[in-house]
Design a protein around this motif. Structure first.
Motif, PDB file in Angstrom:
ATOM      1  N   LEU A   1      -5.911 -16.168  54.782  1.00 48.49           N
ATOM      2  CA  LEU A   1      -6.925 -16.919  54.031  1.00 48.49           C
ATOM      3  C   LEU A   1      -7.427 -16.117  52.833  1.00 48.49           C
ATOM      4  O   LEU A   1      -7.657 -16.668  51.755  1.00 48.49           O
ATOM      5  CB  LEU A   1      -8.106 -17.280  54.933  1.00 48.49           C
ATOM      6  CG  LEU A   1      -7.884 -18.402  55.929  1.00 48.49           C
ATOM      7  CD1 LEU A   1      -9.109 -18.553  56.827  1.00 48.49           C
ATOM      8  CD2 LEU A   1      -7.586 -19.692  55.222  1.00 48.49           C
ATOM      9  N   THR A   2      -7.598 -14.815  53.023  1.00 44.06           N
ATOM     10  CA  THR A   2      -8.088 -13.962  51.937  1.00 44.06           C
ATOM     11  C   THR A   2      -7.108 -13.941  50.771  1.00 44.06           C
ATOM     12  O   THR A   2      -7.491 -14.149  49.614  1.00 44.06           O
ATOM     13  CB  THR A   2      -8.314 -12.528  52.447  1.00 44.06           C
ATOM     14  OG1 THR A   2      -9.251 -12.565  53.521  1.00 44.06           O
ATOM     15  CG2 THR A   2      -8.826 -11.630  51.346  1.00 44.06           C
ATOM     16  N   VAL A   3      -5.853 -13.691  51.067  1.00 45.09           N
ATOM     17  CA  VAL A   3      -4.839 -13.627  50.006  1.00 45.09           C
ATOM     18  C   VAL A   3      -4.690 -14.984  49.321  1.00 45.09           C
ATOM     19  O   VAL A   3      -4.635 -15.063  48.090  1.00 45.09           O
ATOM     20  CB  VAL A   3      -3.492 -13.139  50.581  1.00 45.09           C
ATOM     21  CG1 VAL A   3      -2.379 -13.281  49.575  1.00 45.09           C
ATOM     22  CG2 VAL A   3      -3.608 -11.693  51.041  1.00 45.09           C
ATOM     23  N   GLY A   4      -4.647 -16.047  50.111  1.00 49.00           N
ATOM     24  CA  GLY A   4      -4.507 -17.386  49.534  1.00 49.00           C
ATOM     25  C   GLY A   4      -5.677 -17.761  48.649  1.00 49.00           C
ATOM     26  O   GLY A   4      -5.495 -18.289  47.555  1.00 49.00           O
ATOM     27  N   ALA A   5      -6.885 -17.487  49.118  1.00 49.44           N
ATOM     28  CA  ALA A   5      -8.073 -17.825  48.317  1.00 49.44           C
ATOM     29  C   ALA A   5      -8.134 -16.972  47.057  1.00 49.44           C
ATOM     30  O   ALA A   5      -8.453 -17.472  45.973  1.00 49.44           O
ATOM     31  CB  ALA A   5      -9.335 -17.621  49.144  1.00 49.44           C
TER      32      ALA A   5
ATOM     33  N   SER B   1     -12.728 -14.224  41.972  1.00 50.80           N
ATOM     34  CA  SER B   1     -11.647 -14.161  42.947  1.00 50.80           C
ATOM     35  C   SER B   1     -11.985 -13.213  44.088  1.00 50.80           C
ATOM     36  O   SER B   1     -11.682 -13.504  45.252  1.00 50.80           O
ATOM     37  CB  SER B   1     -10.357 -13.698  42.269  1.00 50.80           C
ATOM     38  OG  SER B   1      -9.997 -14.581  41.241  1.00 50.80           O
ATOM     39  N   LEU B   2     -12.619 -12.093  43.773  1.00 49.00           N
ATOM     40  CA  LEU B   2     -13.016 -11.142  44.820  1.00 49.00           C
ATOM     41  C   LEU B   2     -14.095 -11.736  45.725  1.00 49.00           C
ATOM     42  O   LEU B   2     -14.052 -11.559  46.948  1.00 49.00           O
ATOM     43  CB  LEU B   2     -13.505  -9.838  44.200  1.00 49.00           C
ATOM     44  CG  LEU B   2     -12.431  -8.984  43.532  1.00 49.00           C
ATOM     45  CD1 LEU B   2     -13.078  -7.810  42.814  1.00 49.00           C
ATOM     46  CD2 LEU B   2     -11.416  -8.507  44.549  1.00 49.00           C
ATOM     47  N   ILE B   3     -15.044 -12.436  45.144  1.00 50.56           N
ATOM     48  CA  ILE B   3     -16.089 -13.076  45.945  1.00 50.56           C
ATOM     49  C   ILE B   3     -15.485 -14.165  46.839  1.00 50.56           C
ATOM     50  O   ILE B   3     -15.809 -14.264  48.024  1.00 50.56           O
ATOM     51  CB  ILE B   3     -17.190 -13.653  45.038  1.00 50.56           C
ATOM     52  CG1 ILE B   3     -17.955 -12.521  44.357  1.00 50.56           C
ATOM     53  CG2 ILE B   3     -18.142 -14.551  45.821  1.00 50.56           C
ATOM     54  CD1 ILE B   3     -18.873 -12.972  43.248  1.00 50.56           C
ATOM     55  N   GLY B   4     -14.611 -14.958  46.278  1.00 50.56           N
ATOM     56  CA  GLY B   4     -13.946 -15.999  47.069  1.00 50.56           C
ATOM     57  C   GLY B   4     -13.077 -15.422  48.168  1.00 50.56           C
ATOM     58  O   GLY B   4     -13.030 -15.943  49.282  1.00 50.56           O
ATOM     59  N   GLY B   5     -12.390 -14.319  47.870  1.00 53.03           N
ATOM     60  CA  GLY B   5     -11.575 -13.657  48.883  1.00 53.03           C
ATOM     61  C   GLY B   5     -12.426 -13.095  50.011  1.00 53.03           C
ATOM     62  O   GLY B   5     -12.062 -13.185  51.180  1.00 53.03           O
TER      63      GLY B   5
END
Length: 50
Positions: A9-13, A27-31
């Motif tokens: 999920l982390t990599v995909g997000a 992107s870091l916050i979303g990850g």
């Protein structure tokens, strides 16, 4: 605990947010949010199986 779910999920997000917004900070916050959600889902699945 299944570590594949949070990391997937982390990599995909991260990649989805980065490719759509081109903003590394977002992107870091979303990850990080996806990692937290993945941890919670993984714990829920683990407890459900007990």
């Amino acid at each position: 605990m299944n570590w594949t779910l949070p990391f997937g999920l982390t990599v995909g997000a991260f990649w989805t947010l980065y490719l759509t917004t081109q903003l590394l900070s977002l992107s870091l916050i979303g990850g990080a949010g996806a990692f937290a959600a993945g941890i919670l889902c993984s714990i829920h699945i683990m407890k459900k199986g007990e």
